[in-house]
Write a protein that holds these residues in place. Structure first.
Motif, PDB file in Angstrom:
ATOM      1  N   LYS A  14       9.373   0.151   2.832  1.00 33.98           N
ATOM      2  CA  LYS A  14       9.035  -1.667   1.845  1.00 33.98           C
ATOM      3  C   LYS A  14       8.975  -1.166   1.127  1.00 33.98           C
ATOM      4  O   LYS A  14       9.170  -2.400   0.184  1.00 33.98           O
ATOM      5  CB  LYS A  14       7.727  -1.182   2.520  1.00 33.98           C
ATOM      6  CG  LYS A  14       6.450  -2.560   2.008  1.00 33.98           C
ATOM      7  CD  LYS A  14       5.639  -2.865   2.918  1.00 33.98           C
ATOM      8  CE  LYS A  14       4.283  -1.979   3.082  1.00 33.98           C
ATOM      9  NZ  LYS A  14       3.471  -2.370   4.222  1.00 33.98           N
ATOM     10  N   SER A  34       1.956  -4.055   7.199  1.00 34.09           N
ATOM     11  CA  SER A  34       1.867  -3.422   8.340  1.00 34.09           C
ATOM     12  C   SER A  34       1.145  -4.183   9.880  1.00 34.09           C
ATOM     13  O   SER A  34       0.106  -5.226   9.550  1.00 34.09           O
ATOM     14  CB  SER A  34       2.229  -2.341   9.147  1.00 34.09           C
ATOM     15  OG  SER A  34       0.755  -1.799  10.147  1.00 34.09           O
ATOM     16  N   TYR A  36       6.643  -4.661   9.275  1.00 35.29           N
ATOM     17  CA  TYR A  36       6.571  -5.139   8.747  1.00 35.29           C
ATOM     18  C   TYR A  36       6.340  -6.914   8.463  1.00 35.29           C
ATOM     19  O   TYR A  36       7.383  -6.885   9.002  1.00 35.29           O
ATOM     20  CB  TYR A  36       6.445  -4.726   6.687  1.00 35.29           C
ATOM     21  CG  TYR A  36       6.554  -3.570   6.802  1.00 35.29           C
ATOM     22  CD1 TYR A  36       5.017  -2.789   6.656  1.00 35.29           C
ATOM     23  CD2 TYR A  36       7.200  -2.857   6.199  1.00 35.29           C
ATOM     24  CE1 TYR A  36       4.612  -2.069   6.344  1.00 35.29           C
ATOM     25  CE2 TYR A  36       6.950  -1.513   5.749  1.00 35.29           C
ATOM     26  CZ  TYR A  36       5.352  -0.872   6.350  1.00 35.29           C
ATOM     27  OH  TYR A  36       5.253   0.404   6.189  1.00 35.29           O
ATOM     28  N   VAL A  38       0.641  -1.221  -0.282  1.00 32.86           N
ATOM     29  CA  VAL A  38       0.000  -0.078  -0.032  1.00 32.86           C
ATOM     30  C   VAL A  38       0.514   1.141  -0.273  1.00 32.86           C
ATOM     31  O   VAL A  38       0.226   2.255  -0.287  1.00 32.86           O
ATOM     32  CB  VAL A  38      -1.060  -0.452   1.456  1.00 32.86           C
ATOM     33  CG1 VAL A  38      -2.166  -1.412   1.712  1.00 32.86           C
ATOM     34  CG2 VAL A  38      -0.404  -0.380   2.401  1.00 32.86           C
ATOM     35  N   VAL A  39       2.261   1.012   0.307  1.00 30.04           N
ATOM     36  CA  VAL A  39       2.692   2.379   0.425  1.00 30.04           C
ATOM     37  C   VAL A  39       3.750   2.692  -1.603  1.00 30.04           C
ATOM     38  O   VAL A  39       3.910   1.594  -2.023  1.00 30.04           O
ATOM     39  CB  VAL A  39       3.993   2.398   1.416  1.00 30.04           C
ATOM     40  CG1 VAL A  39       3.573   2.862   2.717  1.00 30.04           C
ATOM     41  CG2 VAL A  39       4.921   1.235   0.958  1.00 30.04           C
ATOM     42  N   ARG A  67      -6.306   9.743  12.610  1.00 32.31           N
ATOM     43  CA  ARG A  67      -6.474   7.902  11.972  1.00 32.31           C
ATOM     44  C   ARG A  67      -5.588   7.440  12.806  1.00 32.31           C
ATOM     45  O   ARG A  67      -4.997   7.838  12.476  1.00 32.31           O
ATOM     46  CB  ARG A  67      -6.171   8.183  10.598  1.00 32.31           C
ATOM     47  CG  ARG A  67      -6.445   7.653   9.113  1.00 32.31           C
ATOM     48  CD  ARG A  67      -5.235   6.472   9.457  1.00 32.31           C
ATOM     49  NE  ARG A  67      -4.984   5.250   8.764  1.00 32.31           N
ATOM     50  CZ  ARG A  67      -4.310   4.524   8.684  1.00 32.31           C
ATOM     51  NH1 ARG A  67      -2.803   4.606   8.651  1.00 32.31           N
ATOM     52  NH2 ARG A  67      -3.861   3.273   7.911  1.00 32.31           N
ATOM     53  N   PHE A  79      -4.925   2.668   4.942  1.00 35.88           N
ATOM     54  CA  PHE A  79      -3.788   3.571   4.147  1.00 35.88           C
ATOM     55  C   PHE A  79      -4.021   4.582   3.007  1.00 35.88           C
ATOM     56  O   PHE A  79      -3.623   6.068   2.747  1.00 35.88           O
ATOM     57  CB  PHE A  79      -2.716   3.013   3.852  1.00 35.88           C
ATOM     58  CG  PHE A  79      -1.488   3.798   3.449  1.00 35.88           C
ATOM     59  CD1 PHE A  79      -0.827   4.875   5.087  1.00 35.88           C
ATOM     60  CD2 PHE A  79      -0.788   3.900   2.926  1.00 35.88           C
ATOM     61  CE1 PHE A  79       0.497   5.313   4.927  1.00 35.88           C
ATOM     62  CE2 PHE A  79       0.698   4.411   2.373  1.00 35.88           C
ATOM     63  CZ  PHE A  79       0.968   5.499   3.708  1.00 35.88           C
ATOM     64  N   GLN A  96      -4.514   2.836  12.623  1.00 38.68           N
ATOM     65  CA  GLN A  96      -4.486   0.828  11.729  1.00 38.68           C
ATOM     66  C   GLN A  96      -5.394   0.724  12.103  1.00 38.68           C
ATOM     67  O   GLN A  96      -5.789   1.255  13.077  1.00 38.68           O
ATOM     68  CB  GLN A  96      -3.209   0.655  11.406  1.00 38.68           C
ATOM     69  CG  GLN A  96      -2.179   1.807  10.867  1.00 38.68           C
ATOM     70  CD  GLN A  96      -1.007   0.838  10.754  1.00 38.68           C
ATOM     71  OE1 GLN A  96      -0.261  -0.028  10.361  1.00 38.68           O
ATOM     72  NE2 GLN A  96       0.563   1.310  11.589  1.00 38.68           N
ATOM     73  N   ILE A 137       6.176   1.109  12.957  1.00 37.01           N
ATOM     74  CA  ILE A 137       5.812   0.279  12.327  1.00 37.01           C
ATOM     75  C   ILE A 137       6.701  -0.620  12.084  1.00 37.01           C
ATOM     76  O   ILE A 137       7.856  -0.058  10.970  1.00 37.01           O
ATOM     77  CB  ILE A 137       5.443   1.583  11.072  1.00 37.01           C
ATOM     78  CG1 ILE A 137       3.953   2.115  11.870  1.00 37.01           C
ATOM     79  CG2 ILE A 137       4.538   0.450   9.899  1.00 37.01           C
ATOM     80  CD1 ILE A 137       3.287   2.959  10.709  1.00 37.01           C
ATOM     81  N   ASN A 164      10.045  -0.431   8.975  1.00 39.93           N
ATOM     82  CA  ASN A 164       9.889   0.657   8.948  1.00 39.93           C
ATOM     83  C   ASN A 164      10.733   1.615   9.707  1.00 39.93           C
ATOM     84  O   ASN A 164      12.107   1.795   9.866  1.00 39.93           O
ATOM     85  CB  ASN A 164       8.523   1.054   8.323  1.00 39.93           C
ATOM     86  CG  ASN A 164       8.200   2.777   7.853  1.00 39.93           C
ATOM     87  OD1 ASN A 164       9.544   3.123   7.616  1.00 39.93           O
ATOM     88  ND2 ASN A 164       7.398   2.938   7.645  1.00 39.93           N
ATOM     89  N   LYS A 201      -1.686  -4.384  11.030  1.00 36.94           N
ATOM     90  CA  LYS A 201      -3.120  -4.691  10.801  1.00 36.94           C
ATOM     91  C   LYS A 201      -3.281  -6.669   9.972  1.00 36.94           C
ATOM     92  O   LYS A 201      -3.745  -6.785   9.302  1.00 36.94           O
ATOM     93  CB  LYS A 201      -2.927  -4.711   8.311  1.00 36.94           C
ATOM     94  CG  LYS A 201      -2.839  -3.303   8.819  1.00 36.94           C
ATOM     95  CD  LYS A 201      -2.939  -2.475   7.626  1.00 36.94           C
ATOM     96  CE  LYS A 201      -2.722  -1.467   7.846  1.00 36.94           C
ATOM     97  NZ  LYS A 201      -2.422  -0.744   6.154  1.00 36.94           N
ATOM     98  N   ASN A 206       2.327   8.175  11.522  1.00 36.33           N
ATOM     99  CA  ASN A 206       2.693   7.545  11.171  1.00 36.33           C
ATOM    100  C   ASN A 206       4.065   8.035  11.149  1.00 36.33           C
ATOM    101  O   ASN A 206       4.733   8.520  11.942  1.00 36.33           O
ATOM    102  CB  ASN A 206       2.444   7.761   9.432  1.00 36.33           C
ATOM    103  CG  ASN A 206       2.072   6.013   9.155  1.00 36.33           C
ATOM    104  OD1 ASN A 206       2.947   5.662   8.846  1.00 36.33           O
ATOM    105  ND2 ASN A 206       0.761   6.200   8.097  1.00 36.33           N
TER     106      ASN A 206
HETATM  107  C1  LMR Z   1      -0.428   2.370   7.804  1.00 36.01           C
HETATM  108  O1  LMR Z   1      -1.823   2.243   7.249  1.00 36.01           O
HETATM  109  O2  LMR Z   1      -0.348   3.186   7.928  1.00 36.01           O
HETATM  110  C2  LMR Z   1       0.789   1.951   7.567  1.00 36.01           C
HETATM  111  O3  LMR Z   1       0.734   0.494   8.004  1.00 36.01           O
HETATM  112  C3  LMR Z   1       0.878   1.645   5.851  1.00 36.01           C
HETATM  113  C4  LMR Z   1       2.139   0.169   5.523  1.00 36.01           C
HETATM  114  O4  LMR Z   1       1.769  -0.078   4.821  1.00 36.01           O
HETATM  115  O5  LMR Z   1       3.782   1.205   6.100  1.00 36.01           O
END
Ligand code: LMR
Length: 333
Positions: free
Chosen positions: A44, A94, A240, A37-38, A173, A196, A175, A238, A150, A97, A213
């Protein structure tokens, strides 16, 4: 050679080459769809590019890795479902999630002020605790291959956030992690789970007032352009888990799998080595942009945040698992 012989020979040659071709067709490469998603220009994103290059090189082209960055294929929740269904083969979500998947232990990494620095974190993820955590994914049809760093999270908003009282009533906001929900409630904010890919617009339109973030995510998504303030708080982390569809992984020929293991090990070393630098450069980029005020918490303010957020640990102990928490504590000592 007369014309008739020439035609006959040409036909024969064509037939022979077509037959040879039919007998030994070039094998189609094994395709790994890797969705995330980034932006590509993040720890990442760059780790994924490195994995693609190594995987394709080491397998001599027998594997092709297709990268889908920036939620271009799936958003957060959908990508997990897509992996389980086999619509994609690889992700690196992440650690915040994995709750919706039913693997709540991963939310231990979201506990505020759990890791003092990257070295402590590395001891947790790259050692036996990390292995134990990845193994928890197998019953879900998922194989965990690696942990990628990260970095530490910072707060952004359109209001200064210096002391816990500043969070009162702020829509933040988060996660999809219950630990993050508890973290923001502990300082009187209203957390809102959001994908995200939707954060920039939600900040721009005021659907939420702020977020947390890593600098690399804030900068590459241009969140700072719609946030007046950033507080350097390093209050959480954060990272992964790089994961694959287990059925797909187990079905690979052993020689291919071992080359991919090698590609993953090398890209993990690379991704983890660049993470801190990427985040430092992102802070510099935000500073250069000049319109976001960057404030670093004083030790006294940080102590106030810690005191306010610390009860989250006890509150979430049963969710993340007493054993998991004890194992992490032991590893980071
Ligand atoms: C987020 O949703 O803020 C992060 O997990 C995005 C990411 O993958 O770093």
């Amino acid at each position: 050679m007369n014309r008739r012989t020439l035609i006959a020979l040409t036909l024969a040659a064509t037939f022979a080459s077509t037959t040879a071709f039919a007998q030994a067709p070039a094998a189609a490469p094994i395709v790994i769809k890797f969705s995330h998603v980034v932006a590509t220009d993040t720890p990442k994103g760059k780790g994924a590019v490195r994995f693609k290059e190594l995987a394709e090189k080491l397998t001599g082209g027998r594997v092709k890795v297709e990268l889908y960055a920036n939620s271009s294929l799936y958003k957060d929740k959908e990508e997990m479902e897509a992996l389980q269904l086999g619509a994609v083969q690889m992700l690196a979500p992440s650690l915040a999630k994995f709750g919706p998947l039913g693997v709540k232990e991963f939310e231990v990494f979201d506990l505020p002020f759990l890791f003092v620095d990257q070295a402590a974190l590395t001891r947790a993820t790259q050692g036996p605790v990390g292995k134990m955590m990845l193994a928890k994914l197998e019953p879900k049809g998922i194989k965990g291959l690696a942990f990628w760093n990260n970095g530490f999270k910072q707060m952004t908003s359109n209001k200064q956030l210096h002391v816990p009282a500043d969070f009162k009533g702020m829509k933040m906001r988060i996660q999809s992690s219950k630990v993050l929900d508890a973290q923001f409630r502990s300082v009187g904010a209203n957390p809102q789970v959001m994908a995200f890919s939707e954060v920039y617009q939600a900040l721009q339109t005021g659907v939420v007032d702020g977020t947390e973030n890593t600098p690399s995510n804030i900068y590459t998504q241009k969140m700072h352009e719609v946030q007046k303030f950033m507080t350097i708080s390093d209050h959480g982390y954060i990272g992964y888990a790089v994961i694959v569809n287990k059925k797909f992984w187990d079905s690979l020929p052993a020689d291919i799998r071992s080359k991919l293991d090698q590609a993953m090990a090398e890209s993990t070393t690379y991704a983890n080595a660049i993470a801190q630098v990427e985040n430092d450069q992102a802070v510099a980029g935000i500073r250069k942009w000049g319109k976001t005020t960057i404030y670093t918490l004083t030790p006294a303010e940080k102590a106030q945040w810690r005191t306010a957020m610390l009860p989250v640990r006890k509150e979430m102990e049963s969710r993340v698992g007493k054993d998991t928490l004890a194992a992490i504590d032991q590893a980071v000592k």
